[in-house]
Write an enzyme that holds these catalytic residues in place. Sequence first.
Site, PDB file in Angstrom:
ATOM      1  N   ASP A  24      12.587  -7.269  34.817  1.00  0.00           N
ATOM      2  CA  ASP A  24      12.951  -5.938  35.291  1.00  0.00           C
ATOM      3  C   ASP A  24      12.829  -5.909  36.818  1.00  0.00           C
ATOM      4  O   ASP A  24      11.984  -6.600  37.395  1.00  0.00           O
ATOM      5  CB  ASP A  24      12.026  -4.874  34.684  1.00  0.00           C
ATOM      6  CG  ASP A  24      12.547  -3.467  34.915  1.00  0.00           C
ATOM      7  OD1 ASP A  24      13.394  -3.013  34.128  1.00  0.00           O
ATOM      8  OD2 ASP A  24      12.114  -2.830  35.904  1.00  0.00           O
TER       9      ASP A  24
ATOM     10  N   TYR B 115      12.728   3.976  43.626  1.00  0.00           N
ATOM     11  CA  TYR B 115      11.763   4.143  42.535  1.00  0.00           C
ATOM     12  C   TYR B 115      10.341   4.261  43.084  1.00  0.00           C
ATOM     13  O   TYR B 115       9.535   5.063  42.590  1.00  0.00           O
ATOM     14  CB  TYR B 115      11.834   2.954  41.578  1.00  0.00           C
ATOM     15  CG  TYR B 115      13.053   2.933  40.701  1.00  0.00           C
ATOM     16  CD1 TYR B 115      13.078   3.623  39.488  1.00  0.00           C
ATOM     17  CD2 TYR B 115      14.188   2.218  41.061  1.00  0.00           C
ATOM     18  CE1 TYR B 115      14.194   3.592  38.673  1.00  0.00           C
ATOM     19  CE2 TYR B 115      15.315   2.184  40.255  1.00  0.00           C
ATOM     20  CZ  TYR B 115      15.310   2.882  39.051  1.00  0.00           C
ATOM     21  OH  TYR B 115      16.422   2.856  38.255  1.00  0.00           O
TER      22      TYR B 115
ATOM     23  N   ARG C 107      10.679  -7.095  20.010  1.00  0.00           N
ATOM     24  CA  ARG C 107      10.015  -6.063  20.812  1.00  0.00           C
ATOM     25  C   ARG C 107       9.050  -5.249  19.953  1.00  0.00           C
ATOM     26  O   ARG C 107       7.970  -4.872  20.415  1.00  0.00           O
ATOM     27  CB  ARG C 107      11.042  -5.159  21.475  1.00  0.00           C
ATOM     28  CG  ARG C 107      10.384  -4.044  22.280  1.00  0.00           C
ATOM     29  CD  ARG C 107      11.340  -3.331  23.179  1.00  0.00           C
ATOM     30  NE  ARG C 107      10.707  -2.165  23.785  1.00  0.00           N
ATOM     31  CZ  ARG C 107      11.261  -1.400  24.711  1.00  0.00           C
ATOM     32  NH1 ARG C 107      12.471  -1.686  25.167  1.00  0.00           N
ATOM     33  NH2 ARG C 107      10.631  -0.358  25.214  1.00  0.00           N
TER      34      ARG C 107
ATOM     35  N   ARG D  75      18.680  -4.321  23.825  1.00  0.00           N
ATOM     36  CA  ARG D  75      18.532  -3.472  22.641  1.00  0.00           C
ATOM     37  C   ARG D  75      19.717  -3.472  21.679  1.00  0.00           C
ATOM     38  O   ARG D  75      19.587  -2.999  20.559  1.00  0.00           O
ATOM     39  CB  ARG D  75      18.251  -2.033  23.084  1.00  0.00           C
ATOM     40  CG  ARG D  75      16.870  -1.846  23.701  1.00  0.00           C
ATOM     41  CD  ARG D  75      16.692  -0.443  24.226  1.00  0.00           C
ATOM     42  NE  ARG D  75      17.542  -0.188  25.383  1.00  0.00           N
ATOM     43  CZ  ARG D  75      17.710   1.010  25.938  1.00  0.00           C
ATOM     44  NH1 ARG D  75      17.106   2.058  25.420  1.00  0.00           N
ATOM     45  NH2 ARG D  75      18.478   1.154  27.000  1.00  0.00           N
TER      46      ARG D  75
ATOM     47  N   ARG E 233      22.521  -7.273  31.215  1.00  0.00           N
ATOM     48  CA  ARG E 233      21.672  -6.781  30.117  1.00  0.00           C
ATOM     49  C   ARG E 233      22.077  -7.375  28.776  1.00  0.00           C
ATOM     50  O   ARG E 233      21.902  -6.727  27.729  1.00  0.00           O
ATOM     51  CB  ARG E 233      21.692  -5.246  30.050  1.00  0.00           C
ATOM     52  CG  ARG E 233      21.011  -4.578  31.241  1.00  0.00           C
ATOM     53  CD  ARG E 233      20.913  -3.081  31.030  1.00  0.00           C
ATOM     54  NE  ARG E 233      20.465  -2.414  32.256  1.00  0.00           N
ATOM     55  CZ  ARG E 233      20.753  -1.163  32.568  1.00  0.00           C
ATOM     56  NH1 ARG E 233      21.501  -0.428  31.760  1.00  0.00           N
ATOM     57  NH2 ARG E 233      20.311  -0.624  33.685  1.00  0.00           N
TER      58      ARG E 233
END
Length: 344
Positions: free
Chosen positions: A79, A153, A42, A33, A29
């Site tokens: 993702d 998921y 973003r 962010r 990652r």
Amino acid sequence: MPNGTDSQKILLQTLLGRKTDQTPVWLMRQAGRYLPEYRELRSQKGGFLELCYDAEAAAEVTLQPIKRFGFDGAILFSDILIVPHAMGQKLWFETGEGPRLAPRLVDAALSSLEGAPEHFKAIYATVRRVSERLDDKTTFMGFAGSPWTVATYMLHGQGSKDQGVARRFAYQNEAAFAELINALIENTVEYLLGQIEAGVDAVQLFDSWAGSLSPAQFEKWVIAPNAEIIARLKAVHPDLPIIGFPKGAGAKLVAYANETGADAIGLDETVDPVWAHENLPVDLPLQGNLDPLALIAGGEALEQSVRHILQVFEDRPHIFNLGHGILPDTPIEHVEKLLTLVRQ
């Protein structure tokens, strides 16, 4: 096709089992962010999924941490849920809560989904852009989620703490669950072959929820599907390295390493480096495994942790990384310090 001169890529050389003079480093990652440039881009694009499918923007995000820090590896910005989205589930992200998928496959049949292959094509376009722009020293890695983790998921429609919905479904509806796993194997192989053809040098299989399974279920739903994916990729690209990352596997890492055919194994932060070095094949490249919270803490906690990991793995091929993804509140200066410690 791989990008640049392979001999200059110390991360790629390490994945191929060669001990390099300098320990290569990248962070899971690393494009995300904690970077102000990511947050700015973003905000311009709207949402996370919109960013993933905008090839130009996703390529820029992939390259941002390389431009800032000079990591030895670039990881594709995408993702793991792109695969179920391409298989026909609706995918969106709730602010502050994470991904949502519909219909939940605990309620709906796999056969009811209509595939959307255009989602894969958008990711391949990102790979081609990054491959064209990446320097000759940086290894470019693609990735996919492993079938067990993605299935959790798809069945529950979102993430969960214990993957209880999927675990129960696998016990009570084994044939239906096996059908889902097989479909995920097919789509994951297709997806990764597309990434490889578009230009990545290596791929990583993320099994983020592998730790929730019993040993027998781990063998059936983690080891066997990953082994099949790896074998099928190797049949087409025998020399392309594949990293397996079964988070939470613990002592089951030994079976995973011996039975899947992965070229390197990622270790999460709960694995004792000494245990891993003593119990996993001596020539097997290992990746990891700094606690992401030690990176946030910085100072002596960071320095001691980094030095311990480097010391334990100094005699084997080793890629320095975190035990899982970098957290959004990680200070930029702590990442810079980490790189200094690894490279000094």
